[in-house]
Design a protein around this motif. Structure first.
Motif, PDB file in Angstrom:
ATOM      1  N   PRO A   9       0.802  -1.223   0.000  1.00  0.00           N
ATOM      2  CA  PRO A   9       0.000   0.000   0.000  1.00  0.00           C
ATOM      3  C   PRO A   9       0.834   1.273   0.000  1.00  0.00           C
ATOM      4  O   PRO A   9       1.878   1.345   0.651  1.00  0.00           O
ATOM      5  N   ASN A  10       0.347   2.233  -0.752  1.00  0.00           N
ATOM      6  CA  ASN A  10       0.888   3.606  -0.827  1.00  0.00           C
ATOM      7  C   ASN A  10       2.198   3.722  -1.586  1.00  0.00           C
ATOM      8  O   ASN A  10       2.670   4.831  -1.834  1.00  0.00           O
ATOM      9  N   LEU A  11       2.789   2.610  -1.944  1.00  0.00           N
ATOM     10  CA  LEU A  11       4.071   2.728  -2.653  1.00  0.00           C
ATOM     11  C   LEU A  11       3.865   3.230  -4.097  1.00  0.00           C
ATOM     12  O   LEU A  11       4.812   3.689  -4.728  1.00  0.00           O
ATOM     13  N   ASP A  12       2.606   3.177  -4.568  1.00  0.00           N
ATOM     14  CA  ASP A  12       2.306   3.779  -5.874  1.00  0.00           C
ATOM     15  C   ASP A  12       2.338   5.314  -5.784  1.00  0.00           C
ATOM     16  O   ASP A  12       2.307   5.998  -6.797  1.00  0.00           O
ATOM     17  N   ARG A  16       5.623  11.532  -4.666  1.00  0.00           N
ATOM     18  CA  ARG A  16       4.639  12.616  -4.560  1.00  0.00           C
ATOM     19  C   ARG A  16       4.693  13.325  -3.209  1.00  0.00           C
ATOM     20  O   ARG A  16       4.336  14.480  -3.102  1.00  0.00           O
ATOM     21  N   ARG A  17       5.092  12.599  -2.165  1.00  0.00           N
ATOM     22  CA  ARG A  17       5.126  13.208  -0.825  1.00  0.00           C
ATOM     23  C   ARG A  17       6.260  12.601  -0.013  1.00  0.00           C
ATOM     24  O   ARG A  17       6.846  11.605  -0.398  1.00  0.00           O
ATOM     25  N   ASP A  18       6.503  13.213   1.102  1.00  0.00           N
ATOM     26  CA  ASP A  18       7.427  12.703   2.123  1.00  0.00           C
ATOM     27  C   ASP A  18       8.815  12.310   1.585  1.00  0.00           C
ATOM     28  O   ASP A  18       9.298  11.196   1.795  1.00  0.00           O
ATOM     29  N   PRO A  19       9.463  13.229   0.875  1.00  0.00           N
ATOM     30  CA  PRO A  19      10.791  12.883   0.325  1.00  0.00           C
ATOM     31  C   PRO A  19      11.815  12.590   1.425  1.00  0.00           C
ATOM     32  O   PRO A  19      12.784  11.869   1.174  1.00  0.00           O
ATOM     33  N   HIS A  21      11.564  10.688   3.928  1.00  0.00           N
ATOM     34  CA  HIS A  21      11.655   9.248   4.172  1.00  0.00           C
ATOM     35  C   HIS A  21      11.807   8.430   2.896  1.00  0.00           C
ATOM     36  O   HIS A  21      12.490   7.424   2.875  1.00  0.00           O
ATOM     37  N   TYR A  22      11.120   8.889   1.831  1.00  0.00           N
ATOM     38  CA  TYR A  22      11.015   8.000   0.666  1.00  0.00           C
ATOM     39  C   TYR A  22      11.637   8.566  -0.610  1.00  0.00           C
ATOM     40  O   TYR A  22      11.465   7.984  -1.674  1.00  0.00           O
ATOM     41  N   GLY A  23      12.376   9.670  -0.499  1.00  0.00           N
ATOM     42  CA  GLY A  23      13.060  10.213  -1.673  1.00  0.00           C
ATOM     43  C   GLY A  23      12.087  10.834  -2.669  1.00  0.00           C
ATOM     44  O   GLY A  23      10.897  11.014  -2.394  1.00  0.00           O
ATOM     45  N   ALA A  74       6.294  -4.708   1.586  1.00  0.00           N
ATOM     46  CA  ALA A  74       4.864  -4.843   1.924  1.00  0.00           C
ATOM     47  C   ALA A  74       4.289  -3.559   2.508  1.00  0.00           C
ATOM     48  O   ALA A  74       3.149  -3.558   2.987  1.00  0.00           O
ATOM     49  N   GLY A  75       5.077  -2.457   2.487  1.00  0.00           N
ATOM     50  CA  GLY A  75       4.575  -1.195   3.034  1.00  0.00           C
ATOM     51  C   GLY A  75       4.200  -1.385   4.493  1.00  0.00           C
ATOM     52  O   GLY A  75       4.827  -2.157   5.230  1.00  0.00           O
ATOM     53  N   ALA A  76       3.150  -0.692   4.915  1.00  0.00           N
ATOM     54  CA  ALA A  76       2.760  -0.760   6.336  1.00  0.00           C
ATOM     55  C   ALA A  76       2.268  -2.149   6.730  1.00  0.00           C
ATOM     56  O   ALA A  76       2.294  -2.506   7.913  1.00  0.00           O
ATOM     57  N   VAL A  98      12.344  -5.835   1.573  1.00  0.00           N
ATOM     58  CA  VAL A  98      13.071  -4.571   1.380  1.00  0.00           C
ATOM     59  C   VAL A  98      12.230  -3.390   1.878  1.00  0.00           C
ATOM     60  O   VAL A  98      10.994  -3.460   1.884  1.00  0.00           O
ATOM     61  N   HIS A  99      12.945  -2.354   2.292  1.00  0.00           N
ATOM     62  CA  HIS A  99      12.289  -1.102   2.686  1.00  0.00           C
ATOM     63  C   HIS A  99      13.143   0.065   2.236  1.00  0.00           C
ATOM     64  O   HIS A  99      14.378   0.006   2.338  1.00  0.00           O
ATOM     65  N   ILE A 100      12.471   1.097   1.802  1.00  0.00           N
ATOM     66  CA  ILE A 100      13.186   2.290   1.338  1.00  0.00           C
ATOM     67  C   ILE A 100      13.828   2.989   2.535  1.00  0.00           C
ATOM     68  O   ILE A 100      14.994   3.354   2.523  1.00  0.00           O
ATOM     69  N   SER A 101      13.045   3.158   3.579  1.00  0.00           N
ATOM     70  CA  SER A 101      13.537   3.869   4.768  1.00  0.00           C
ATOM     71  C   SER A 101      14.135   2.864   5.762  1.00  0.00           C
ATOM     72  O   SER A 101      13.902   1.660   5.647  1.00  0.00           O
ATOM     73  N   ASP A 102      14.896   3.385   6.724  1.00  0.00           N
ATOM     74  CA  ASP A 102      15.456   2.502   7.756  1.00  0.00           C
ATOM     75  C   ASP A 102      14.395   2.322   8.842  1.00  0.00           C
ATOM     76  O   ASP A 102      14.292   3.122   9.770  1.00  0.00           O
TER      77      ASP A 102
END
Ligand code: CA2
Length: 543
Positions: A9-12, A16-19, A21-23, A74-76, A98-102
């Motif tokens: 969820p939300n990885l699509d 768009r937001r929250d750079p 954490h997620y670049g 798997a997002g949240a 895998v996760h983008i953020s730590d």
């Protein structure tokens, strides 16, 4: 060979937001980078993204039909979806999380991954690279090794996490160990810097508040299951760090170092000139025999008790006192240990085989005896014979005095348990030889003096340690010896009378005179414990 990339969820919404954490990259960028890495590795990518738990589960089920492995963000859902965990477990495909953020340095709820148990590994905090690094690791370590050649050589044949390959698991463990060693080296190097920064300020090496803070943070970072082992590992690392700091401080002390007890001493003492030796008992007592063996040319001064024998040394009437410290059957002689808590020092030890006999008036037989008298230690060493024969045991100050008492009373029913020499010295008959419960009964005697005299042949360092009353206090003291490769030949606890239910520990460290590791352990423990006394550094019998 196909690798499925699953995004939750939300990885699509990436880019768009929250750079922070997620670049700023998008999901399309992720999939493009993933496809390029797949090409490099010789595998085919396939992509799936959904915000719906059921759809994600279905995509995982379908992967069983075509994929050799899965990379999943798997997002949240990572943090609470047992449905996705189950889907991965039943798919039995090697899966990399895998996760983008730590996730481990973010809010506590993100530090837990419930899907981790179904995954061969986790890569987090590398931004978009988490996907490509995770993919590469998955293919190289978990798919290619089982494909009978390069990843591109064969299709399918992936290892399943449910039937792991021992060789590959061990390779991973070896890599973990290498990382641990590298991290440990970095941490210990930092400890040296801490020592340097504290050196100028006179701050103590051990900072209990700081250690508690570190442990609390580590417990917090770990999952509930790992909190206790993580804290235990960190405690050990902090102890080793302190050891490094002490080494650093000792090596930089301009004129070596001295402990509060004026330690280390010189190791050039000699006991050859000892001319007056006190001991408890009379002629024929085991102590008299030990005194003769240890100091053959010296005058022997009998005393009524161990305390009197020590008082003779304190007052200068004798140069040393010879005392029984422990017996192989009866254990420690508590009165003597108590005396050693004061100011005298052990300067030598001797082990003597002890064979008690039953000594009675001439003409008596063993069957006449109803009461036996001796020192409580001797009574305990012969406890089997005493109970089998139904004798009444009567404690005496020492074995030789018991023999003298038997002679004085002259009763056939009263016998002493003593040495054959004491029987003879008091005109008694040996009614039964060797009454001991075992054939290997031996007593360790020690010679004590006022000063800490270290002879060149010293082989054991005796310490009296008072420990703080807290969890793990004894274990961490013992670990200091272990860390420095020091073996303990004995440890004996004694109550601290002024603090009910607290105990002091006598330990004997196997170490040649002035052994640097033993000196370093004293340097450290003297600074970390409520009290430490060097009881002696002595030679003689014993391990
Ligand atoms: O760091 C990761 O990769 C996460 O799996 C991302 C999840 C988050 O719930 C996990 O704790 C860690 C959330 C992805 C949300 O994506 C956004 C994309 C753009 C703007 C805001 C959120």
């Amino acid at each position: 060979m196909t690798i499925l990339l699953v995004n939750g969820p939300n990885l699509d919404m990436l880019g768009r937001r929250d750079p922070a954490h997620y670049g700023t990259f998008t999901l399309a960028d992720v999939e493009k980078a993933f496809a390029e890495k797949c090409a490099e590795l010789g595998v085919e990518p396939r992509f799936f993204q959904s915000g719906c738990e059921g759809e994600l589960c279905r995509a995982i089920h379908e992967a069983m039909g075509y994929a050799s492995g899965i990379v999943i963000n798997a997002g949240a859902y990572t943090h609470y979806s047992y449905a996705i965990l189950d889907a991965l477990l039943l798919a039995k495909l090697p899966t990399m999380e895998v996760h983008i953020s730590d996730i481990h340095s973010r809010e506590p709820f993100r530090r837990v991954s419930v899907i981790q148990a179904a995954c061969v590994g986790q890569v987090a905090g590398l931004g978009m690279a988490s996907y490509t690094v995770g993919l590469e690791k998955l293919v190289r370590d978990h798919i290619a090794p089982h494909s009978g050649g390069g990843a591109a050589a064969t299709g399918g044949g992936a290892a399943s996490p449910a039937s792991p390959n021992l060789g590959s698991i061990r390779q991973q463990i070896d890599r973990c160990d290498a990382e641990l060693v590298a991290i440990l080296r970095r941490r210990l190097d930092l400890s040296a810097l801490v020592a340097a920064s504290k050196a100028g300020t006179g701050k103590p090496v051990r900072d209990a508040a700081r250690e508690a803070e570190v442990l609390a943070r580590v417990r917090d970072l770990a999952t509930a299951r790992d909190a206790v082992p993580a804290a235990a590992v960190l405690s050990a690392v902090m102890r080793i760090s302190r050891e490094r700091q002490y080494d650093w401080l000792m090596s930089r002390a301009a004129d070596g170092f001295r402990t509060a007890a004026g330690f280390p001493p010189r190791a050039d003492a000699s006991l050859d000139g000892v001319s007056r030796v006190s001991f408890a008992g009379d002629a024929g007592s085991y102590s008299a025999m030990a005194a003769k063996r240890l100091f053959p040319g010296a005058e022997r001064l009998p005393s009524r008790s161990f305390a009197d024998a020590c008082a003779a040394v304190s007052s200068g009437r004798a140069e040393v006192a010879v005392l029984p410290l422990a017996n192989t059957t009866g254990g420690p002689v508590d009165t003597v240990y108590r005396l050693l808590r004061r100011d005298l020092h052990v300067v030598r030890s001797a082990d003597m085989a002890v064979r008690h006999c039953l000594a009675g008036v001439r003409g008596a037989t063993e069957n006449d005896v109803c009461v036996v008298s001796s020192h409580p230690q001797a009574l305990s060493q012969c406890s089997r014979a005493i109970s089998e024969r139904g004798w009444t045991a009567e404690p005496a100050e020492n074995t030789a005095f018991a023999a003298a008492e038997a002679a004085r009373r002259g009763e056939r029913s009263f016998a002493a348990i003593c040495s054959p020499e004491a029987a003879e010295a008091n005109g008694l008959a040996v009614l039964r030889e060797n009454l001991c419960d075992t054939d290997v009964n031996a007593t360790r005697f020690v010679a004590v003096a006022r000063d800490l005299l270290v002879t060149p042949d010293a082989s054991r360092l005796g310490l009296l340690l008072q420990l703080p009353h807290r969890t793990g206090a004894l274990a961490s003291v013992l670990a200091v010896f272990e860390d420095r490769g020091l073996n303990l030949s004995s440890i004996c606890s004694q109550p601290v009378p002024e603090r009910p239910w607290e105990y002091a520990f006598f330990v004997d460290v196997v170490a040649p005179a002035l052994d640097p590791d033993a000196i370093a352990a004293v340097f450290q423990l003297e600074r970390e414990l409520p009290s430490l006394r060097v009881v002696g550094w002595y030679g003689g019998d014993g391990a």
